[in-house]
Design an enzyme around this catalytic site. Structure first.
Site, PDB file in Angstrom:
ATOM      1  N   ARG A   9       0.819  -1.217   0.000  1.00  0.00           N
ATOM      2  CA  ARG A   9       0.000   0.000   0.000  1.00  0.00           C
ATOM      3  C   ARG A   9       0.854   1.270   0.000  1.00  0.00           C
ATOM      4  NH1 ARG A   9      -2.733  -2.763   4.398  1.00  0.00           N
ATOM      5  NH2 ARG A   9      -1.728  -1.206   5.683  1.00  0.00           N
ATOM      6  N   CYS A  10       2.164   1.129   0.164  1.00  0.00           N
ATOM      7  CA  CYS A  10       3.073   2.272   0.253  1.00  0.00           C
ATOM      8  C   CYS A  10       3.716   2.545  -1.112  1.00  0.00           C
ATOM      9  CB  CYS A  10       4.153   1.969   1.295  1.00  0.00           C
ATOM     10  SG  CYS A  10       5.484   3.185   1.339  1.00  0.00           S
ATOM     11  N   SER A  11       3.589   3.772  -1.593  1.00  0.00           N
ATOM     12  CA  SER A  11       4.140   4.101  -2.917  1.00  0.00           C
ATOM     13  C   SER A  11       5.663   3.970  -2.940  1.00  0.00           C
ATOM     14  CB  SER A  11       3.717   5.504  -3.346  1.00  0.00           C
ATOM     15  OG  SER A  11       4.255   6.481  -2.481  1.00  0.00           O
TER      16      SER A  11
END
Length: 114
Positions: A9-11
Site C-alpha cells: 500500500r506504500c508508494s
C-alpha cells in the site's frame, strides 16, 4: 539474493520493489505487516543498516508511535519491543542483502545493494 520488507500500500515501497525488479535481481518479498519480523530479526537488520539510532528505523510520525508514548528519549529496548509487536512502526521499505541493508527512502537508496 535481496529481501524487501514490503508494504504494497506504500508508494515508496512499490517504487523500491520496481527498481529491484527492473535490475533483474532475484528478490524475496516479505509483507512484514502480515509476517512480522521478530525482535532478533529487527536487531540483525539494524546492524546491517550500520546501527543508526534505532528510532531512524521507525515511523515516528505514526499515530501508534505517539499512542504508545514513544519518543526520542525512549530506550532502544522500548523501541525494539514496539517494532516487534507493532510492525507498522517499522520504516518501509527495508531492503536487505547479506549483511547489508538500506531503507528505501528515497527508493534510489536501493541502488547501493544492486
Amino acid at each position: 539474493m535481496i529481501t524487501i520488507w514490503h508494504n504494497p500500500r506504500c508508494s515508496k515501497s512499490r517504487q523500491t520493489l520496481a527498481l529491484i525488479e527492473e535490475a533483474g535481481v532475484e528478490v524475496t518479498v516479505r509483507k512484514y505487516l502480515d509476517d512480522a519480523p521478530t525482535a532478533a530479526e529487527i536487531e540483525a537488520v539494524h546492524a546491517a543498516l550500520g546501527t543508526p539510532p534505532l528510532i531512524e528505523m521507525m515511523r515516528s510520525g505514526d499515530k501508534v508511535f505517539k499512542d504508545l508514548g514513544l519518543g526520542k528519549d525512549s530506550s532502544d529496548s522500548e523501541l525494539l519491543s514496539a517494532m516487534a509487536t507493532q510492525p507498522a512502526l517499522i520504516e518501509r521499505p527495508i531492503v536487505i542483502k547479506g549483511d547489508q541493508a538500506v531503507i528505501g527512502r528515497p527508493p534510489a537508496n536501493v541502488r547501493a545493494l544492486l
